[in-house]
Design an enzyme around this catalytic site. Structure first.
Site, PDB file in Angstrom:
ATOM      1  N   CYS A  59       0.835  -1.206   0.000  1.00 46.66           N
ATOM      2  CA  CYS A  59       0.000   0.000   0.000  1.00 46.66           C
ATOM      3  C   CYS A  59       0.871   1.258   0.000  1.00 46.66           C
ATOM      4  O   CYS A  59       2.017   1.247   0.471  1.00 46.66           O
ATOM      5  CB  CYS A  59      -0.872   0.044   1.260  1.00 46.66           C
ATOM      6  SG  CYS A  59      -2.183  -1.167   1.303  1.00 46.66           S
ATOM      7  N   GLU A  61       0.637   3.896   1.882  1.00 43.67           N
ATOM      8  CA  GLU A  61       0.996   4.364   3.231  1.00 43.67           C
ATOM      9  C   GLU A  61       2.234   3.641   3.732  1.00 43.67           C
ATOM     10  O   GLU A  61       3.151   4.243   4.292  1.00 43.67           O
ATOM     11  CB  GLU A  61      -0.146   4.093   4.225  1.00 43.67           C
ATOM     12  CG  GLU A  61      -1.455   4.788   3.896  1.00 43.67           C
ATOM     13  CD  GLU A  61      -2.364   3.981   2.985  1.00 43.67           C
ATOM     14  OE1 GLU A  61      -1.859   3.317   2.052  1.00 43.67           O
ATOM     15  OE2 GLU A  61      -3.582   4.022   3.193  1.00 43.67           O
ATOM     16  N   CYS A  89      -6.172   1.150   5.021  1.00 43.22           N
ATOM     17  CA  CYS A  89      -6.566  -0.223   5.378  1.00 43.22           C
ATOM     18  C   CYS A  89      -6.064  -0.547   6.786  1.00 43.22           C
ATOM     19  O   CYS A  89      -5.218   0.148   7.345  1.00 43.22           O
ATOM     20  CB  CYS A  89      -6.030  -1.222   4.356  1.00 43.22           C
ATOM     21  SG  CYS A  89      -4.289  -1.624   4.569  1.00 43.22           S
TER      22      CYS A  89
HETATM   23  N1  THU Z   1      -4.383   0.455  -1.186  1.00 46.80           N
HETATM   24  C1  THU Z   1      -3.501   1.350  -0.627  1.00 46.80           C
HETATM   25  O1  THU Z   1      -2.501   1.725  -1.246  1.00 46.80           O
HETATM   26  N2  THU Z   1      -3.771   1.794   0.623  1.00 46.80           N
HETATM   27  C2  THU Z   1      -4.838   1.418   1.384  1.00 46.80           C
HETATM   28  O2  THU Z   1      -4.931   1.792   2.548  1.00 46.80           O
HETATM   29  C3  THU Z   1      -5.885   0.598   0.789  1.00 46.80           C
HETATM   30  C4  THU Z   1      -5.565  -0.025  -0.514  1.00 46.80           C
HETATM   31  C5  THU Z   1      -4.095  -0.055  -2.541  1.00 46.80           C
HETATM   32  C6  THU Z   1      -3.752  -1.516  -2.600  1.00 46.80           C
HETATM   33  C7  THU Z   1      -4.129  -1.860  -4.029  1.00 46.80           C
HETATM   34  O3  THU Z   1      -3.016  -1.552  -4.871  1.00 46.80           O
HETATM   35  C8  THU Z   1      -5.264  -0.899  -4.361  1.00 46.80           C
HETATM   36  O4  THU Z   1      -5.228   0.121  -3.370  1.00 46.80           O
HETATM   37  C9  THU Z   1      -6.638  -1.548  -4.355  1.00 46.80           C
HETATM   38  O5  THU Z   1      -6.859  -2.241  -3.172  1.00 46.80           O
END
Ligand code: THU
Length: 141
Positions: A59, A61, A89
């Site tokens: 992710c 973050e 998340c």
């Molecule tokens: N994703 C993030 O980068 N941060 C989050 O807190 C939630 C999800 C990304 C992971 C994946 O590449 C895309 O968003 C869809 O889930």
């Protein structure tokens, strides 16, 4: 909430929006960007990085936090996240809590690319992760 000045907030918001443009997300087509201010005052940015083995995705973050920690930072003072729906998340909330106090501001930047709109919400990490696992209570530090 820990106070950070308006200028720093804007720098973080723009950092997250710019980092989102670097997203590697060919599978979900869901770009996310993040920016943190670390203890030194320096800003670190990150984007989501996907993989054809989907579970290996990182992710935005965590990319930003890991960049900061790998440069020797131990404290995160604020974070901004930019996405269509930017609430972090659960895994990222937990990772952030390792390096950040419950009082730090978490700035959510919700972007609607089609309409070209930007909606900003500000919460604390404690609001997003109440009753979190506590390393001290567990006797780990
Ligand atoms: N994703 C993030 O980068 N941060 C989050 O807190 C939630 C999800 C990304 C992971 C994946 O590449 C895309 O968003 C869809 O889930």
């Amino acid at each position: 909430m820990t106070n950070i000045d308006q200028e720093t907030k804007e720098k973080l918001i723009n950092g997250a929006i710019e980092a989102r443009k670097k997203s590697y997300s060919p599978y979900s087509r869901y770009p996310v960007g993040a920016a943190v201010i670390a203890g030194s005052g320096k800003m670190y940015t990150g984007c989501n990085i996907e993989n054809s083995s989907f579970g290996l995705t990182n992710c935005a973050e965590r990319t930003a936090i890991f960049k900061a920690v790998s440069e020797g930072e131990k404290r995160i003072l604020a974070i901004a996240i930019a996405a269509k729906a930017s609430a972090p998340c659960g895994a990222c909330r937990q990772v952030l809590s390792e390096f950040a106090a419950a009082e730090i501001p978490v700035i959510l930047v919700n972007l609607d690319d089609k309409k070209g709109t930007k909606e900003i919400q500000e919460l604390t990490l404690g609001q997003l992760l109440p009753f979190s696992f506590n390393q001290e209570d567990a006797g780990l530090c």
